[in-house]
Design a protein around this motif. Structure first.
Motif, PDB file in Angstrom:
ATOM      1  N   SER A   9       0.888  -1.170   0.000  1.00 29.11           N
ATOM      2  CA  SER A   9       0.000   0.000   0.000  1.00 29.11           C
ATOM      3  C   SER A   9       0.917   1.209   0.000  1.00 29.11           C
ATOM      4  O   SER A   9       2.070   1.107   0.387  1.00 29.11           O
ATOM      5  N   ARG A  49       6.395  -4.186   1.600  1.00 26.55           N
ATOM      6  CA  ARG A  49       6.791  -2.792   1.859  1.00 26.55           C
ATOM      7  C   ARG A  49       7.839  -2.422   0.815  1.00 26.55           C
ATOM      8  O   ARG A  49       8.699  -3.227   0.470  1.00 26.55           O
ATOM      9  N   VAL A  71      14.595   4.346  -3.688  1.00 30.47           N
ATOM     10  CA  VAL A  71      14.764   3.237  -2.743  1.00 30.47           C
ATOM     11  C   VAL A  71      15.806   2.264  -3.286  1.00 30.47           C
ATOM     12  O   VAL A  71      16.706   1.819  -2.576  1.00 30.47           O
ATOM     13  N   GLY A  88       5.161   7.759 -10.329  1.00 30.66           N
ATOM     14  CA  GLY A  88       5.845   7.923  -9.035  1.00 30.66           C
ATOM     15  C   GLY A  88       7.004   8.902  -9.117  1.00 30.66           C
ATOM     16  O   GLY A  88       7.996   8.778  -8.401  1.00 30.66           O
ATOM     17  N   ARG A  89       6.861   9.897 -10.007  1.00 33.33           N
ATOM     18  CA  ARG A  89       7.963  10.842 -10.186  1.00 33.33           C
ATOM     19  C   ARG A  89       8.122  11.741  -8.961  1.00 33.33           C
ATOM     20  O   ARG A  89       7.146  12.241  -8.414  1.00 33.33           O
ATOM     21  N   GLU A 142      10.554  16.278   7.588  1.00 34.35           N
ATOM     22  CA  GLU A 142      10.331  17.711   7.379  1.00 34.35           C
ATOM     23  C   GLU A 142      10.174  18.515   8.668  1.00 34.35           C
ATOM     24  O   GLU A 142      10.326  19.731   8.657  1.00 34.35           O
TER      25      GLU A 142
HETATM   26  O1  PRT Z   1       4.801   1.309   3.588  1.00 32.42           O
HETATM   27  P1  PRT Z   1       5.926   1.472   2.648  1.00 32.42           P
HETATM   28  O2  PRT Z   1       7.279   1.418   3.317  1.00 32.42           O
HETATM   29  O3  PRT Z   1       5.792   0.519   1.487  1.00 32.42           O
HETATM   30  O4  PRT Z   1       5.746   2.926   1.996  1.00 32.42           O
HETATM   31  P2  PRT Z   1       6.501   4.305   2.260  1.00 32.42           P
HETATM   32  O5  PRT Z   1       5.675   5.106   3.216  1.00 32.42           O
HETATM   33  O6  PRT Z   1       7.942   4.100   2.573  1.00 32.42           O
HETATM   34  O7  PRT Z   1       6.489   4.955   0.808  1.00 32.42           O
HETATM   35  P3  PRT Z   1       5.412   5.874   0.065  1.00 32.42           P
HETATM   36  O8  PRT Z   1       4.207   5.089  -0.285  1.00 32.42           O
HETATM   37  O9  PRT Z   1       5.231   7.163   0.776  1.00 32.42           O
HETATM   38  O10 PRT Z   1       6.264   6.203  -1.264  1.00 32.42           O
HETATM   39  C1  PRT Z   1       6.626   5.197  -2.159  1.00 32.42           C
HETATM   40  C2  PRT Z   1       7.447   5.807  -3.271  1.00 32.42           C
HETATM   41  O11 PRT Z   1       6.676   6.800  -3.941  1.00 32.42           O
HETATM   42  C3  PRT Z   1       8.689   6.569  -2.857  1.00 32.42           C
HETATM   43  O12 PRT Z   1       9.789   5.721  -2.571  1.00 32.42           O
HETATM   44  C4  PRT Z   1       8.959   7.425  -4.085  1.00 32.42           C
HETATM   45  O13 PRT Z   1       9.655   6.675  -5.062  1.00 32.42           O
HETATM   46  C5  PRT Z   1       7.544   7.714  -4.599  1.00 32.42           C
HETATM   47  N1  PRT Z   1       7.093   9.099  -4.317  1.00 32.42           N
HETATM   48  C6  PRT Z   1       6.681   9.990  -5.254  1.00 32.42           C
HETATM   49  C7  PRT Z   1       7.033   9.709  -3.120  1.00 32.42           C
HETATM   50  C8  PRT Z   1       6.553  11.005  -3.346  1.00 32.42           C
HETATM   51  N2  PRT Z   1       6.345  11.153  -4.682  1.00 32.42           N
HETATM   52  C9  PRT Z   1       6.356  11.899  -2.222  1.00 32.42           C
HETATM   53  N3  PRT Z   1       5.949  13.038  -2.416  1.00 32.42           N
HETATM   54  N4  PRT Z   1       7.288   9.278  -1.868  1.00 32.42           N
HETATM   55  C10 PRT Z   1       7.070  10.093  -0.821  1.00 32.42           C
HETATM   56  N5  PRT Z   1       6.622  11.376  -0.940  1.00 32.42           N
HETATM   57  C11 PRT Z   1       6.407  12.116   0.353  1.00 32.42           C
HETATM   58  C12 PRT Z   1       7.657  12.846   0.840  1.00 32.42           C
HETATM   59  O14 PRT Z   1       8.446  11.979   1.635  1.00 32.42           O
HETATM   60  C13 PRT Z   1       7.068  13.993   1.678  1.00 32.42           C
HETATM   61  O15 PRT Z   1       6.682  13.552   2.959  1.00 32.42           O
HETATM   62  O16 PRT Z   1       5.429  13.126   0.189  1.00 32.42           O
HETATM   63  C14 PRT Z   1       5.798  14.303   0.899  1.00 32.42           C
HETATM   64  C15 PRT Z   1       6.118  15.412  -0.068  1.00 32.42           C
HETATM   65  O17 PRT Z   1       5.108  15.532  -1.037  1.00 32.42           O
HETATM   66  P4  PRT Z   1       4.743  16.955  -1.628  1.00 32.42           P
HETATM   67  O18 PRT Z   1       3.765  16.703  -2.709  1.00 32.42           O
HETATM   68  O19 PRT Z   1       4.114  17.753  -0.493  1.00 32.42           O
HETATM   69  O20 PRT Z   1       6.002  17.607  -2.130  1.00 32.42           O
END
Ligand code: PRT
Ligand code: ZN
Length: 283
Positions: A9, A49, A71, A88-89, A142
């Protein structure tokens, strides 16, 4: 059976399932279970995950996996090949408090940077000759500057709104990332065979998304010029219209040059331009 790992998820889940669907692959079960078979393709889907996917692909628990390049590179596993998927950019970026006077990357010297991507950040700092302290944390990066845990952060950004609401500004891009297909190094011939069928479908879906089909009416005296701006797959299809002096022209146009081409067509007297999405494109 080829085993594919996708995120259980999170941000990549929907797009991963949709990609399979667009490839004509429907799953038997959803992500409530550990794995799901597919009705109509020799594929078994495992839900994990995202952080675990590179290791599982390296070890052959899964043969291939869909995971963020961020990752995959952070974990630096021994994985054969990656293939970019176009969703997922995001960017892995360094952000500083918005009122900090930031001019060059040298301003990071001596600061403490909070991140969940210490390996990628360390390589970046080394390459840029910056001597900063890396403080590894796994979530809510953040808020680190606000609570005095670090001076600045290095985190994923897409729209930038999270940085904005936390009073931070993006100053350096460490990596531009998107979802990729990671592939195990030693697949059997049989699995390679299934993979090449899957890649053919993924390519067809991706290419279709990057192209549009356009149909327009062109005055005959401009047909040559209009054909010249429309490459098409071979060349545009041209059919005379019932109305004297006009023809119907059909072609495929790449997204990158789409508006440029439309403007030129208008200048050359094209009318009634229809733009149609393409579902699959096999070149
Ligand atoms: O549970 P699990 O470990 O599988 O999920 P996770 O929580 O570690 O990952 P997840 O679902 O958040 O993200 C999966 C992948 O999506 C990441 O490894 C990236 O390759 C991709 N991705 C794309 C992003 C984002 N866009 C993103 N915006 N991953 C995370 N974010 C978070 C960022 O960390 C920050 O907290 O969104 C926030 C920033 O978003 P903006 O739109 O406010 O800039
Ligand atoms: Zn994760």
């Amino acid at each position: 059976m080829l085993k594919i790992a996708i995120q259980k998820s999170g941000r990549l889940y929907e797009d991963s399932i949709n990609l399979l669907k667009e490839c004509g692959i429907e799953l038997n079960n959803g992500n409530k279970q550990l794995k799901s078979g597919a009705y109509n393709f020799p594929l078994e889907v495992y839900f994990f995950r995202d952080d675990d996917i590179p290791q599982y692909v390296q070890d052959g628990v899964a043969d291939i996996g869909i995971v963020g390049e961020n990752v995959l590179l952070e974990k630096a596993k021994d994985i054969e090949q990656v293939y970019r998927l176009g969703f997922g950019r995001c960017r892995l970026s360094i952000a500083v408090p918005k009122n900090m006077q930031y001019q060059t990357i040298a301003d990071l010297n001596g600061l403490k940077i909070a991140t969940a991507y210490s390996s990628l950040l360390q390589n970046f700092l080394l390459e840029k000759n910056v001597d900063a302290e890396i403080h590894e944390i796994s979530g809510s990066v953040e808020i680190a500057p606000g609570i005095g845990l670090a001076d600045v952060i290095c985190d994923l950004v897409s729209s930038g709104s999270t940085l904005f609401t936390n009073g931070l500004k993006e100053v350096e891009v460490v990596l531009r990332s998107e979802a990729v297909l990671a592939i195990n190094k030693s697949l059997s011939e049989e699995k390679k065979n299934i993979l090449s069928k899957l890649l053919l479908r993924i390519n067809a879906v991706k290419t279709a998304k990057n192209n549009k089909y356009i149909i327009l009416n062109a005055p005959n005296d401009q047909l040559k010029n209009i054909a010249a701006v429309l490459p098409g797959m071979k060349s545009p299809t041209i059919v005379p219209l019932a109305e004297a002096g006009w023809s119907s022209v059909q072609s495929v146009v790449n997204e990158n040059v789409f508006w440029e081409v439309i403007e030129k067509l208008k200048e050359l007297g094209a009318q009634g331009i229809l733009v149609v999405p393409i579902e699959k494109m096999i070149v």
